[in-house]
Enzyme design. Structure first.
Site, PDB file in Angstrom:
ATOM      1  N   ALA A  67       1.414  -6.715   2.100  1.00  0.00           N
ATOM      2  CA  ALA A  67       1.843  -7.854   1.293  1.00  0.00           C
ATOM      3  C   ALA A  67       1.928  -9.082   2.200  1.00  0.00           C
ATOM      4  O   ALA A  67       2.074  -8.960   3.415  1.00  0.00           O
ATOM      5  CB  ALA A  67       3.202  -7.551   0.676  1.00  0.00           C
ATOM      6  N   GLY A 111       1.402  -2.677   1.929  1.00  0.00           N
ATOM      7  CA  GLY A 111       0.805  -2.740   0.595  1.00  0.00           C
ATOM      8  C   GLY A 111      -0.673  -2.376   0.602  1.00  0.00           C
ATOM      9  O   GLY A 111      -1.202  -1.920  -0.418  1.00  0.00           O
ATOM     10  N   GLU A 114      -0.707   1.265   0.345  1.00  0.00           N
ATOM     11  CA  GLU A 114      -0.252   1.607  -1.012  1.00  0.00           C
ATOM     12  C   GLU A 114      -1.346   1.334  -2.043  1.00  0.00           C
ATOM     13  O   GLU A 114      -1.530   2.110  -2.987  1.00  0.00           O
ATOM     14  CB  GLU A 114       1.018   0.808  -1.332  1.00  0.00           C
ATOM     15  CG  GLU A 114       2.203   1.274  -0.497  1.00  0.00           C
ATOM     16  CD  GLU A 114       3.379   0.324  -0.549  1.00  0.00           C
ATOM     17  OE1 GLU A 114       3.199  -0.876  -0.255  1.00  0.00           O
ATOM     18  OE2 GLU A 114       4.489   0.767  -0.897  1.00  0.00           O
ATOM     19  N   GLU A 134       6.579  -1.426   7.178  1.00  0.00           N
ATOM     20  CA  GLU A 134       7.595  -2.323   6.611  1.00  0.00           C
ATOM     21  C   GLU A 134       8.920  -2.277   7.366  1.00  0.00           C
ATOM     22  O   GLU A 134       9.642  -3.262   7.424  1.00  0.00           O
ATOM     23  CB  GLU A 134       7.839  -1.978   5.129  1.00  0.00           C
ATOM     24  CG  GLU A 134       6.712  -2.367   4.186  1.00  0.00           C
ATOM     25  CD  GLU A 134       5.657  -1.291   4.026  1.00  0.00           C
ATOM     26  OE1 GLU A 134       5.584  -0.363   4.861  1.00  0.00           O
ATOM     27  OE2 GLU A 134       4.867  -1.391   3.063  1.00  0.00           O
TER      28      GLU A 134
END
Ligand code: CAA
Length: 260
Positions: A67, A111, A114, A134
């Protein structure tokens, strides 16, 4: 799609829809606009009778480095909670009914990892690196990483990756079962396209049912999943393609499927 997307490139190769994440300067860091564009493009391909399978890919250096940290840095709890920042539309990727292959080279972090796991299977280049870093930012994965990674690679290795933030290379990812195949970087798209074109040649209803049934293995009980499988197995005997597929086998010829 109504407007030209800014952060993804869209093309087709035969019956395969190919979506390339395209924020190269930020290593394909994922923001809401990029995911919105990706979801819209996947939905458009899903609804397109000319398309039988999709590939999501990035650049050689990065599938996606996670992200967008710069965009998130100053956000407060109420900002991200109210808007479901970065996570609000990700689950829509799971609603795509035709197969979606992730072709991953370079970094697939946070992300990015993911997103790859939201696809149906992952083909990795030998330079791919996966991780959920993260924890280094004092957050945790927010788009399914703590749930899908343990299902994919087991608790011990998932805990290791999520708690230490270390990266795992393509070979380790294959051994762990996160990726289905590892190929040399220059063969990545050929390999992904080959798999996608193979899938496109099968009868689409059986492909879609197969995807739905395998996904059942991750949601709910074994008994319910096995019952769903059995009922759908029976249901496919209602299709003309089942007759064609089995008759062609008996007659020792290639099947001509109607529904592709
Ligand atoms: N967000 C925003 N920008 C990013 C980014 C990210 N996730 N990852 C990389 N970039 C940017 C860098 O800031 C840099 O920009 P500038 O050139 O303007 O400085 C550019 O991309 C190139 O990055 P690096 O110079 O860092 O390249 P590198 O080769 O030295 O390192 C890397 C590559 C190891 C991937 C490193 O960039 C990195 O660690 N990135 C962050 C990875 C990360 O923490 N991801 C998790 C994000 S949080 C998340 O994803 C939450 C969630 O679950 C939804």
């Amino acid at each position: 799609m109504t407007s030209t997307p800014e952060f993804i490139q869209i093309r087709t190769e035969g019956r395969v829809g190919i979506l390339t994440l395209n924020r190269p300067k930020q290593l394909n860091a994922l923001n809401d606009q990029l995911i919105d564009e990706l979801v819209a493009a996947l939905k458009a391909f899903d609804a397109d009778d000319e398309i039988g399978c999709m590939i999501v890919t990035g650049s050689e250096k990065a599938f996606a480095a996670g992200a967008d940290i710069g965009a998130m840095a100053s956000y407060t709890f109420s900002d991200v909670y109210k808007s479901e920042y970065i996570t609000h539309n990700w689950d829509l990727i799971r609603s795509i009914r035709k197969p979606v292959i992730a072709a991953v080279s370079g970094f697939a972090l946070g992300g990015g990892c993911e997103l790859a796991m939201l696809c149906d299977f992952i083909i990795a280049a030998d330079n791919a690196k996966f991780g959920q870093p993260e924890i280094k930012l004092a957050i945790i994965p927010g788009a399914g990483g703590t749930q899908r990674l343990p299902r994919a690679i087991g608790k011990s290795k998932a805990m290791d990756l999520v708690l230490t933030g270390r990266m795992m290379d393509a070979q380790e990812a294959e051994r762990a079962g996160l990726v289905s195949r590892v190929v040399p970087l220059d063969k990545l798209m050929d390999e992904a396209l080959g798999a996608a074109l193979t899938i496109c040649n099968y009868s689409l209803p059986s492909v879609m049912v197969a995807k739905e049934a395998v996904n059942r293995a991750f949601e709910g009980s074994l008994t319910d999943g096995a019952m769903f499988e059995r009922r759908m197995f029976h249901a496919l005997f209602a299709t003309a393609d089942q007759k064609e597929g089995m008759t062609a086998f008996v007659e020792k010829r290639k099947p001509e499927f109607k529904h592709r």
